[in-house]
Design a protein around this motif. Sequence first.
Motif, short mmCIF file in Angstrom:
data_model
loop_
_atom_site.label_atom_id
_atom_site.label_comp_id
_atom_site.label_asym_id
_atom_site.label_seq_id
_atom_site.Cartn_x
_atom_site.Cartn_y
_atom_site.Cartn_z
N ILE A 192 0.98 -1.18 -0.03
CA ILE A 192 0.08 -0.23 0.20
C ILE A 192 0.98 1.45 0.05
N THR A 193 0.74 2.17 -1.04
CA THR A 193 1.58 3.30 -1.13
C THR A 193 0.78 4.37 -0.70
N ASP A 194 -0.59 4.23 -0.75
CA ASP A 194 -1.51 5.55 -0.48
C ASP A 194 -2.56 5.17 0.15
N PRO A 195 -2.61 5.11 1.75
CA PRO A 195 -3.66 4.64 2.44
C PRO A 195 -5.11 5.28 2.07
N ASP A 196 -5.03 6.30 1.32
CA ASP A 196 -6.31 6.99 0.85
C ASP A 196 -6.91 6.54 -0.46
N ASN A 197 -6.04 5.62 -1.00
CA ASN A 197 -6.31 4.92 -2.61
C ASN A 197 -5.97 3.86 -2.59
N LEU A 198 -6.61 2.78 -2.00
CA LEU A 198 -6.21 1.23 -1.97
C LEU A 198 -6.60 0.44 -3.36
N LEU A 199 -6.99 1.35 -4.36
CA LEU A 199 -7.46 0.58 -5.76
C LEU A 199 -6.19 -0.11 -6.31
N ILE A 200 -6.57 -1.35 -6.80
CA ILE A 200 -5.04 -1.97 -7.46
C ILE A 200 -5.48 -1.72 -9.08
N GLU A 201 -4.36 -1.28 -9.62
CA GLU A 201 -4.72 -0.94 -11.00
C GLU A 201 -3.79 -1.94 -11.98
N ASP A 202 -2.98 -2.57 -11.49
CA ASP A 202 -2.35 -3.66 -12.18
C ASP A 202 -1.63 -4.84 -11.46
N GLY A 203 -0.82 -5.70 -12.12
CA GLY A 203 -0.10 -6.65 -11.22
C GLY A 203 0.22 -7.84 -12.12
N TYR A 204 0.90 -8.80 -11.52
CA TYR A 204 1.45 -9.98 -12.13
C TYR A 204 0.32 -10.94 -12.36
N ILE A 205 0.31 -12.09 -13.23
CA ILE A 205 -0.58 -12.85 -13.67
C ILE A 205 0.14 -14.27 -12.89
N ALA A 206 -0.56 -15.26 -12.35
CA ALA A 206 -0.03 -16.45 -11.90
C ALA A 206 -1.11 -17.71 -11.74
N LEU A 207 -0.56 -18.73 -12.17
CA LEU A 207 -1.17 -20.10 -11.99
C LEU A 207 -1.18 -20.80 -10.74
N GLN A 208 -1.90 -21.39 -10.15
CA GLN A 208 -1.98 -22.09 -9.03
C GLN A 208 -1.48 -23.56 -8.98
N ALA A 209 -0.90 -23.90 -8.13
CA ALA A 209 -0.73 -25.44 -7.69
C ALA A 209 -1.21 -25.62 -6.14
N GLU A 210 -2.50 -26.43 -6.10
CA GLU A 210 -3.01 -26.14 -4.61
C GLU A 210 -3.16 -27.61 -4.09
N SER A 211 -2.61 -28.62 -4.91
CA SER A 211 -2.52 -30.07 -4.29
C SER A 211 -3.33 -31.06 -5.23
N HIS A 212 -4.30 -30.55 -6.15
CA HIS A 212 -4.75 -31.40 -7.31
C HIS A 212 -4.13 -31.37 -8.31
N PRO A 213 -3.81 -32.36 -9.24
CA PRO A 213 -3.31 -32.27 -10.46
C PRO A 213 -4.07 -31.60 -11.56
N VAL A 214 -3.44 -30.70 -12.37
CA VAL A 214 -4.33 -29.83 -13.39
C VAL A 214 -3.46 -29.72 -14.58
N HIS A 215 -3.89 -29.48 -15.78
CA HIS A 215 -3.43 -29.21 -16.85
C HIS A 215 -3.95 -27.81 -17.43
N PHE A 216 -2.95 -27.11 -18.19
CA PHE A 216 -3.63 -25.87 -18.67
C PHE A 216 -2.97 -26.01 -20.10
N ARG A 217 -3.67 -25.35 -21.13
CA ARG A 217 -3.26 -25.04 -22.51
C ARG A 217 -3.92 -23.78 -22.95
N ASN A 218 -3.39 -23.35 -24.15
CA ASN A 218 -3.81 -22.20 -24.68
C ASN A 218 -4.06 -21.17 -24.02
N ILE A 219 -2.80 -20.70 -23.23
CA ILE A 219 -2.86 -19.57 -22.45
C ILE A 219 -2.50 -18.32 -23.14
N GLU A 220 -3.34 -17.50 -23.39
CA GLU A 220 -3.37 -16.27 -24.29
C GLU A 220 -3.67 -15.18 -23.46
N LEU A 221 -3.18 -13.89 -24.12
CA LEU A 221 -3.47 -12.47 -23.41
C LEU A 221 -3.80 -11.59 -24.45
#
Length: 249
Positions: free
Chosen positions: A216-245
């Motif tokens: 938090i850089t400004d306590p009076d403005n908590l909005l999030i404008e951007d950030g990184y994208i991540a995929l999760q590994a949470e204990s169940h096997p999963v497959h991903f394909r055709n990851i596009e932006l």
Amino acid sequence: MGFTFSDGTDTPDAQEEWISLFNGENLDGWTPKFTGHEVGVNFKNTFRVEDGLLKVSYENYETFDGKFGHLFYKQPYSKYKIRLEYRFVGEQIPGAPDWAYRNSGIKFHCQSPESMALDQQSPVSIEVQLLGGDGENERPTANICSMGTHIEMGGELITQHCTQSSSDTYHGSQWVEVEAEVNGSDIIKHYVNGEEVLAYSEPQYDPSDANTENLITDPDNLLIEDGYIALQAESHPVHFRNIELLPLE
């Protein structure tokens, strides 16, 4: 493929230049971060590329042991569409929490992997939660979950961890296409197999969450404008394909 009308205008798909985030060969452009391990350590080769798919695999594990993993794309984004296909396969690894059964996610507006604490389980982020059915009960996918964050729906601040979408339930190991339209700190929409299932806005930091303290850089403005994208590994096997932006700016 798009085509040009007689008046010279293009069809919408001709104007959309999607970027492939995954080359189908290796994890170039992606960085893993696992609970209890330094950035860049792909613990037990959990994230891997096989048969042109990005896989979350637990074949090298005996027990889950709280090793929550995230795979971060190399750069942050603000306004864009992201889409991919996913499917759950096999069995959940022993020692994992019940809620993580057939559970993964696309996280966006994430803090950088380098800014995460060593033992932090999740980056501060907004999540498109990806769920698979149990064969019997209704279990919608593309829900919204917040980690160290809040959102607004219908002008109301939503502080609960997850809010369900209106999607169908997808049992078995079928492929499901999920898309999110992210507009900085403005409207965000989730789609499943082309149908809108959820909309909200005003992604913002939760100042009561310990992990947001240095973000938090400004306590009076908590909005999030951007950030990184991540995929999760949470204990169940999963497959991903055709990851596009598709950049929207």
